[in-house]
Design an enzyme around this catalytic site. Sequence first.
Site, PDB file in Angstrom:
ATOM      1  N   GLU A   1       0.828  -1.220   0.000  1.00  0.00           N
ATOM      2  CA  GLU A   1       0.000   0.000   0.000  1.00  0.00           C
ATOM      3  C   GLU A   1       0.858   1.264   0.000  1.00  0.00           C
ATOM      4  O   GLU A   1       1.916   1.295   0.641  1.00  0.00           O
ATOM      5  CB  GLU A   1      -0.863  -0.037   1.267  1.00  0.00           C
ATOM      6  CG  GLU A   1      -1.682   1.199   1.482  1.00  0.00           C
ATOM      7  CD  GLU A   1      -2.372   1.189   2.849  1.00  0.00           C
ATOM      8  OE1 GLU A   1      -2.426   0.132   3.514  1.00  0.00           O
ATOM      9  OE2 GLU A   1      -2.843   2.263   3.261  1.00  0.00           O
TER      10      GLU A   1
ATOM     11  N   ARG B   1      -8.220   2.425  -2.087  1.00  0.00           N
ATOM     12  CA  ARG B   1      -8.140   2.526  -0.627  1.00  0.00           C
ATOM     13  C   ARG B   1      -9.003   3.632  -0.017  1.00  0.00           C
ATOM     14  O   ARG B   1      -8.919   3.894   1.200  1.00  0.00           O
ATOM     15  CB  ARG B   1      -6.672   2.783  -0.235  1.00  0.00           C
ATOM     16  CG  ARG B   1      -5.812   1.575  -0.319  1.00  0.00           C
ATOM     17  CD  ARG B   1      -6.081   0.638   0.830  1.00  0.00           C
ATOM     18  NE  ARG B   1      -5.544   1.119   2.076  1.00  0.00           N
ATOM     19  CZ  ARG B   1      -6.124   0.967   3.257  1.00  0.00           C
ATOM     20  NH1 ARG B   1      -7.295   0.364   3.366  1.00  0.00           N
ATOM     21  NH2 ARG B   1      -5.559   1.420   4.356  1.00  0.00           N
TER      22      ARG B   1
ATOM     23  N   GLU C   1     -10.253  -2.891   5.743  1.00  0.00           N
ATOM     24  CA  GLU C   1      -9.389  -2.654   6.910  1.00  0.00           C
ATOM     25  C   GLU C   1     -10.262  -2.480   8.152  1.00  0.00           C
ATOM     26  O   GLU C   1     -11.281  -1.783   8.116  1.00  0.00           O
ATOM     27  CB  GLU C   1      -8.554  -1.387   6.674  1.00  0.00           C
ATOM     28  CG  GLU C   1      -7.571  -1.080   7.789  1.00  0.00           C
ATOM     29  CD  GLU C   1      -6.777   0.202   7.511  1.00  0.00           C
ATOM     30  OE1 GLU C   1      -7.214   1.008   6.657  1.00  0.00           O
ATOM     31  OE2 GLU C   1      -5.725   0.382   8.141  1.00  0.00           O
TER      32      GLU C   1
ATOM     33  N   TRP D   1       5.362  11.559   5.616  1.00  0.00           N
ATOM     34  CA  TRP D   1       5.085  10.686   6.765  1.00  0.00           C
ATOM     35  C   TRP D   1       4.173   9.551   6.349  1.00  0.00           C
ATOM     36  O   TRP D   1       3.322   9.695   5.525  1.00  0.00           O
ATOM     37  CB  TRP D   1       4.427  11.461   7.916  1.00  0.00           C
ATOM     38  CG  TRP D   1       4.080  10.535   9.041  1.00  0.00           C
ATOM     39  CD1 TRP D   1       4.950   9.939   9.918  1.00  0.00           C
ATOM     40  CD2 TRP D   1       2.771  10.039   9.369  1.00  0.00           C
ATOM     41  NE1 TRP D   1       4.270   9.120  10.768  1.00  0.00           N
ATOM     42  CE2 TRP D   1       2.926   9.154  10.449  1.00  0.00           C
ATOM     43  CE3 TRP D   1       1.496  10.258   8.845  1.00  0.00           C
ATOM     44  CZ2 TRP D   1       1.850   8.487  11.024  1.00  0.00           C
ATOM     45  CZ3 TRP D   1       0.427   9.612   9.413  1.00  0.00           C
ATOM     46  CH2 TRP D   1       0.605   8.742  10.506  1.00  0.00           C
TER      47      TRP D   1
HETATM   48  C1  GCO Z   1      -3.940   2.982   7.181  1.00  0.00           C
HETATM   49  C2  GCO Z   1      -3.464   4.379   7.290  1.00  0.00           C
HETATM   50  C3  GCO Z   1      -3.555   5.001   8.627  1.00  0.00           C
HETATM   51  C4  GCO Z   1      -3.262   6.497   8.511  1.00  0.00           C
HETATM   52  C5  GCO Z   1      -4.153   7.261   9.401  1.00  0.00           C
HETATM   53  C6  GCO Z   1      -3.885   8.754   9.319  1.00  0.00           C
HETATM   54  O1  GCO Z   1      -3.499   2.310   6.281  1.00  0.00           O
HETATM   55  O2  GCO Z   1      -4.788   2.625   7.978  1.00  0.00           O
HETATM   56  O3  GCO Z   1      -2.234   4.554   6.651  1.00  0.00           O
HETATM   57  O4  GCO Z   1      -2.718   4.360   9.544  1.00  0.00           O
HETATM   58  O5  GCO Z   1      -1.938   6.777   8.780  1.00  0.00           O
HETATM   59  O6  GCO Z   1      -5.457   6.984   9.041  1.00  0.00           O
HETATM   60  O7  GCO Z   1      -4.922   9.444   9.929  1.00  0.00           O
HETATM   61 MG    MG Z   2      -2.385   3.326   4.891  1.00  0.00          MG
END
Ligand code: GCO
Ligand code: MG
Length: 414
Positions: free
Chosen positions: A248, A295, A351, A414
């Site tokens: 991802e 996603r 998820e 990030w």
């Molecule tokens: C995921 C995402 C989350 C994001 C978060 C930011 O794959 O679930 O990357 O971990 O970092 O939703 O608010």
């Molecule tokens: Mg993610």
Amino acid sequence: MRIVSAEVIVTSPGRNFVTLRLTTEDGVTGLGDATLNGRELAVQSYLENHVVPLLLGSDATRIEDTWQYLYRGAYWRRGPVTMAAVAAVDTALWDIKAKCAGMPLYQLLGGASRTGALAYGHASGRDVPELLDSVRAHLEQGYRAIRIQSGIPGLGPVYGVAAAGTDGADRYDYEPARRAAAGGIPLPVTETWGTRAYLRHVPAVFEAVRAEFGPELPLLHDGHHRMTPIQAARLGKALEPYDLFWLEDATPAEDQAALRLIRQHTTTPLAIGEVFNSVYDYTTLLSERLIDYVRSAVTHTGGITAMRKLLDLADVFGIKSGMHGPTDISPVGMAAALHLDLAIHNFGIQEYMQHSDRTLEVFRTAFTFKDGLLHPSDTPGLGVDLDTEAAAHHPYEPAYLPVNRLADGTMHDW
Ligand code: GCO
Ligand code: MG
């Protein structure tokens, strides 16, 4: 059926959530999720100052027209704040329509295409032994597909790895948004990143997980936008022996053309889109079949109406859903996703991080998780109630997502 009230409820039962509650003249209520992690009050303001005045007195049955009015009519379209606000209105209107029909929402979307939606959970560890324990714990919780994130030797805390003793707000998982210590201003935590160390380590992590749990278990991994296209191509290739369900966000998501290069080099399936908010973010990715999974979340993409259109377009190209479901999607946003998951043909995976008990005391959910599958329940509407009294006990708490810098101080994704 006129809308007579539109309330924006900001509550922080363990983490911040923004919820829109619409009420019709007949007393039917509908809920929509408008949570934008770390930018919650921007959506609250957009809703309260610019959307609520347009809704009062309008016809709650006209979902498509309301969507077009808020999208086209605003002139300033797209963007995460706008689309989270539009999503909340749209979801609340679908909730109302399904309650009036006396049906669970998935029935209005075409009925069930499956018995439940395969969910994946987040296993993580600061090192490999801790990660293996986390995978075991997730299997015991009933998960049949698992995302794998690990600490990287030489780096400090990194994305996706639960640090022992942090926050504690959520049940099993990593929570990236940090709240202030008593009364302080929560400046974003700075993490330090090194892609070469990451690329060296990740294949060994998958080797260890496959050696322990065998070839069957679907495994996922999130690169969280940190690689260049050629680095991502190399990682995808290196992970091919471990048969990932997906890799991802390998590269920063706004650069759709980057996926062309990755795709040329690897058969590891690719997923992207949690930071997208429009079907137009996907046009190259879908038409050139550069990804395997979409996603986006209902919450950030303009609601059920927009998400359905996006997923129908993906279906034309043989691309499946993999809707975003971290804890910053509220139980309302999660329920909305589950109704779509059950109804659409091109469902891939969902998820599911699970909300904390504190969150679930405020949001009363009917959906179920059994034998690795989620089901939205047969409760009319979305199947979520908001206890506003309980919500009022948890006022908003400023929180930020971390930022990322390289060892020499350069800002990184990030
Ligand atoms: C995921 C995402 C989350 C994001 C978060 C930011 O794959 O679930 O990357 O971990 O970092 O939703 O608010
Ligand atoms: Mg993610």
